[in-house]
Design a protein around this motif. Structure first.
Motif, PDB file in Angstrom:
ATOM      1  N   TRP A 107      29.181  -4.048  27.841  1.00 47.28           N
ATOM      2  CA  TRP A 107      30.090  -3.353  26.898  1.00 47.28           C
ATOM      3  C   TRP A 107      29.524  -3.449  25.481  1.00 47.28           C
ATOM      4  O   TRP A 107      29.544  -2.472  24.728  1.00 47.28           O
ATOM      5  N   LEU A 108      29.037  -4.641  25.169  1.00 51.04           N
ATOM      6  CA  LEU A 108      28.524  -4.872  23.817  1.00 51.04           C
ATOM      7  C   LEU A 108      27.290  -3.995  23.563  1.00 51.04           C
ATOM      8  O   LEU A 108      27.186  -3.334  22.528  1.00 51.04           O
ATOM      9  N   ARG A 109      26.381  -4.007  24.518  1.00 49.98           N
ATOM     10  CA  ARG A 109      25.168  -3.182  24.355  1.00 49.98           C
ATOM     11  C   ARG A 109      25.519  -1.712  24.204  1.00 49.98           C
ATOM     12  O   ARG A 109      24.984  -1.019  23.326  1.00 49.98           O
ATOM     13  N   ASP A 110      26.444  -1.216  25.045  1.00 51.12           N
ATOM     14  CA  ASP A 110      26.778   0.206  24.991  1.00 51.12           C
ATOM     15  C   ASP A 110      27.463   0.568  23.675  1.00 51.12           C
ATOM     16  O   ASP A 110      27.180   1.616  23.093  1.00 51.12           O
ATOM     17  N   ALA A 111      28.347  -0.304  23.207  1.00 47.36           N
ATOM     18  CA  ALA A 111      29.033  -0.035  21.929  1.00 47.36           C
ATOM     19  C   ALA A 111      28.014  -0.074  20.786  1.00 47.36           C
ATOM     20  O   ALA A 111      28.103   0.721  19.845  1.00 47.36           O
ATOM     21  N   GLY A 112      27.050  -0.966  20.885  1.00 52.79           N
ATOM     22  CA  GLY A 112      25.992  -1.038  19.870  1.00 52.79           C
ATOM     23  C   GLY A 112      25.166   0.240  19.875  1.00 52.79           C
ATOM     24  O   GLY A 112      24.893   0.828  18.820  1.00 52.79           O
ATOM     25  N   ARG A 113      24.813   0.707  21.072  1.00 51.75           N
ATOM     26  CA  ARG A 113      24.013   1.942  21.173  1.00 51.75           C
ATOM     27  C   ARG A 113      24.769   3.129  20.617  1.00 51.75           C
ATOM     28  O   ARG A 113      24.224   3.960  19.892  1.00 51.75           O
ATOM     29  N   GLU A 114      26.055   3.211  20.978  1.00 57.51           N
ATOM     30  CA  GLU A 114      26.860   4.356  20.549  1.00 57.51           C
ATOM     31  C   GLU A 114      26.931   4.437  19.018  1.00 57.51           C
ATOM     32  O   GLU A 114      26.975   5.520  18.442  1.00 57.51           O
ATOM     33  N   ASN A 115      26.920   3.287  18.372  1.00 62.61           N
ATOM     34  CA  ASN A 115      27.087   3.259  16.910  1.00 62.61           C
ATOM     35  C   ASN A 115      25.810   2.912  16.161  1.00 62.61           C
ATOM     36  O   ASN A 115      25.845   2.674  14.959  1.00 62.61           O
ATOM     37  N   ASN A 116      24.714   2.839  16.877  1.00 62.94           N
ATOM     38  CA  ASN A 116      23.427   2.426  16.289  1.00 62.94           C
ATOM     39  C   ASN A 116      23.539   1.097  15.543  1.00 62.94           C
ATOM     40  O   ASN A 116      23.025   0.937  14.447  1.00 62.94           O
ATOM     41  N   MET A 117      24.245   0.173  16.165  1.00 64.85           N
ATOM     42  CA  MET A 117      24.369  -1.171  15.587  1.00 64.85           C
ATOM     43  C   MET A 117      23.702  -2.185  16.512  1.00 64.85           C
ATOM     44  O   MET A 117      24.001  -2.225  17.709  1.00 64.85           O
ATOM     45  N   PRO A 118      22.823  -3.040  15.966  1.00 68.82           N
ATOM     46  CA  PRO A 118      22.310  -4.133  16.785  1.00 68.82           C
ATOM     47  C   PRO A 118      23.475  -5.052  17.174  1.00 68.82           C
ATOM     48  O   PRO A 118      24.490  -5.087  16.463  1.00 68.82           O
ATOM     49  N   VAL A 119      23.328  -5.777  18.261  1.00 70.66           N
ATOM     50  CA  VAL A 119      24.420  -6.644  18.724  1.00 70.66           C
ATOM     51  C   VAL A 119      23.953  -8.092  18.846  1.00 70.66           C
ATOM     52  O   VAL A 119      22.790  -8.376  19.124  1.00 70.66           O
ATOM     53  N   ILE A 120      24.907  -8.986  18.633  1.00 73.61           N
ATOM     54  CA  ILE A 120      24.639 -10.425  18.706  1.00 73.61           C
ATOM     55  C   ILE A 120      25.680 -11.077  19.597  1.00 73.61           C
ATOM     56  O   ILE A 120      26.855 -10.708  19.547  1.00 73.61           O
ATOM     57  N   THR A 121      25.219 -12.016  20.417  1.00 74.50           N
ATOM     58  CA  THR A 121      26.164 -12.777  21.244  1.00 74.50           C
ATOM     59  C   THR A 121      25.657 -14.201  21.386  1.00 74.50           C
ATOM     60  O   THR A 121      24.458 -14.473  21.234  1.00 74.50           O
TER      61      THR A 121
END
Ligand code: PEP
Ligand code: MN
Length: 353
Positions: free
Chosen positions: A154-168
């Motif tokens: 979910w995090l990766r897809d939301a990051g891709r959709e918004n062009n935001m890198p993600v951290i966990t």
């Protein structure tokens, strides 16, 4: 030790010096500054022979690094380090050297819709990096532990959709490779700051690592933990002050504002502040964020939730998206007045949908 090279040492000579250092069983870490090229030489204590290093052709000077942390110290690397985080679609975000980043998102990724909804809202407000827990470090084994790989997706897809890198957060060496696959930045949580095997493991990757300060760790212990990551060749370390235990009980922890200038004086690594975990109370998050940025922090990490009363963890400290947007507007003005700037995907080209 720091080996300072002669100003005319060319690339071939630099490589030759590194090879000679490695041949005697030591590690060589190259740092090219504007005015000088230095090699940080590290090895087991007591095994470094200064005279031998001085005898290598092309070496001008050999100086000891006085701090117990070596590669993390300003003695090794004078200029601020700039950590680069690649965006999923295009662009690179920079943190350090006057470029600041806003990390935001829910404490835990609770379901796909909420991760996407929050990502869209915080991005519109100016957040750069989307955070969200997939494996949660809970005090009780009976509390919600996170949705694991589903949450990573979910995090990766939301990051891709918004062009935001993600951290966990990564809590276990066995999760490093799966988290590396889905995300852009590893978060080492306060409770794992001295999980040395985990630090070595993320140090062997080449992904940025956000290293939170343990709630009972000194600044020196924190920088020694950063050294574990750096010692493995991963230079992309960001420090995060998230509150320490003191005698004060009014809030969850005490945000150690003084840690920001102290770290900046002693280390070249970027440092951010997490006012959400430090206070545990939403009302105080904006004030602490401002204090962190005023003290010289390179960014902020905050928790945001669209319905905090229903949050599965850390609801009382989560900002509503509109509160987050207000906080960002104030911080942008504050940071501009101090001659620094938030770097955000919004400033880049729009993402095709
Ligand atoms: C978090 O960021 O959700 C978290 C658990 O933080 P910390 O490790 O600082 O407690
Ligand atoms: Mn949290």
């Amino acid at each position: 030790m720091i080996v300072i090279l002669k100003p005319d040492a060319g690339e071939a000579l630099v490589q030759d010096i590194i090879a000679q250092i490695e041949a005697i069983g030591l590690q060589a870490h190259l740092s090219k500054g504007q005015f000088r090229t230095v090699i940080g030489v590290v090895g087991e204590e007591g095994t470094i022979d200064k005279e031998h290093l001085l005898s290598i052709a092309g070496v001008e000077q050999v100086l000891p690094i006085m701090k117990p942390y070596k590669l993390a110290s300003r003695e090794f690397h004078k200029a601020d380090s700039v950590v680069e985080i690649a965006c999923p679609q295009s662009g690179t975000l920079k943190i350090g050297g006057g470029s600041c980043l806003m990390f935001a998102g829910p404490c835990a990724c609770e379901n796909e819709e909420m991760v996407h909804a929050i990502a869209r809202q915080i991005k519109a407000a100016g957040a750069a990096v989307l955070r969200g827990g997939a494996y949660k470090p809970r005090t009780s084994p009976y509390s919600f532990q996170g949705h694991g790989e589903d949450a990573l997706r979910w995090l990766r897809d939301a990051g891709r959709e918004n062009n935001m890198p993600v951290i966990t957060e990564v809590m276990d060496t066995r999760h490093v490779s799966i988290i590396e696959k889905y995300t852009d930045v590893f978060q080492i949580g306060a409770r794992n700051m001295q999980n040395f095997n985990l630090l070595f493991e993320v140090g062997r990757t080449r992904k940025p690592v956000l290293l939170k300060r343990g709630m009972a760790a000194s600044i020196q212990e924190w920088l020694m933990s950063a050294e574990y990551v750096l010692s493995q060749g991963n230079r992309q370390v960001i420090l995060c002050e998230r509150g320490i235990k003191t005698f004060e009980t009014a809030l969850r922890y005490t945000l150690d504002i003084s840690a920001v200038p102290v770290v900046k004086a002693n280390s070249h690594l970027p440092v951010i502040v997490d006012p959400s975990h430090a206070s545990g109370v939403r009302e105080f998050v904006p004030a602490l964020a401002q204090a962190g940025m005023a003290a010289g922090a390179d960014g902020i990490m905050v928790e945001v939730h669209d319905c905090p009363s229903k949050a599965m963890c850390d609801g009382p400290q989560a900002l509503l998206p509109e509160q987050f947007a207000d906080m960002v507007r104030t911080l942008e003005r504050l940071v501009a007045s101090l001659g620094r700037k938030f770097c955000s995907v919004n400033a880049m080209a729009p993402v095709p949908v």
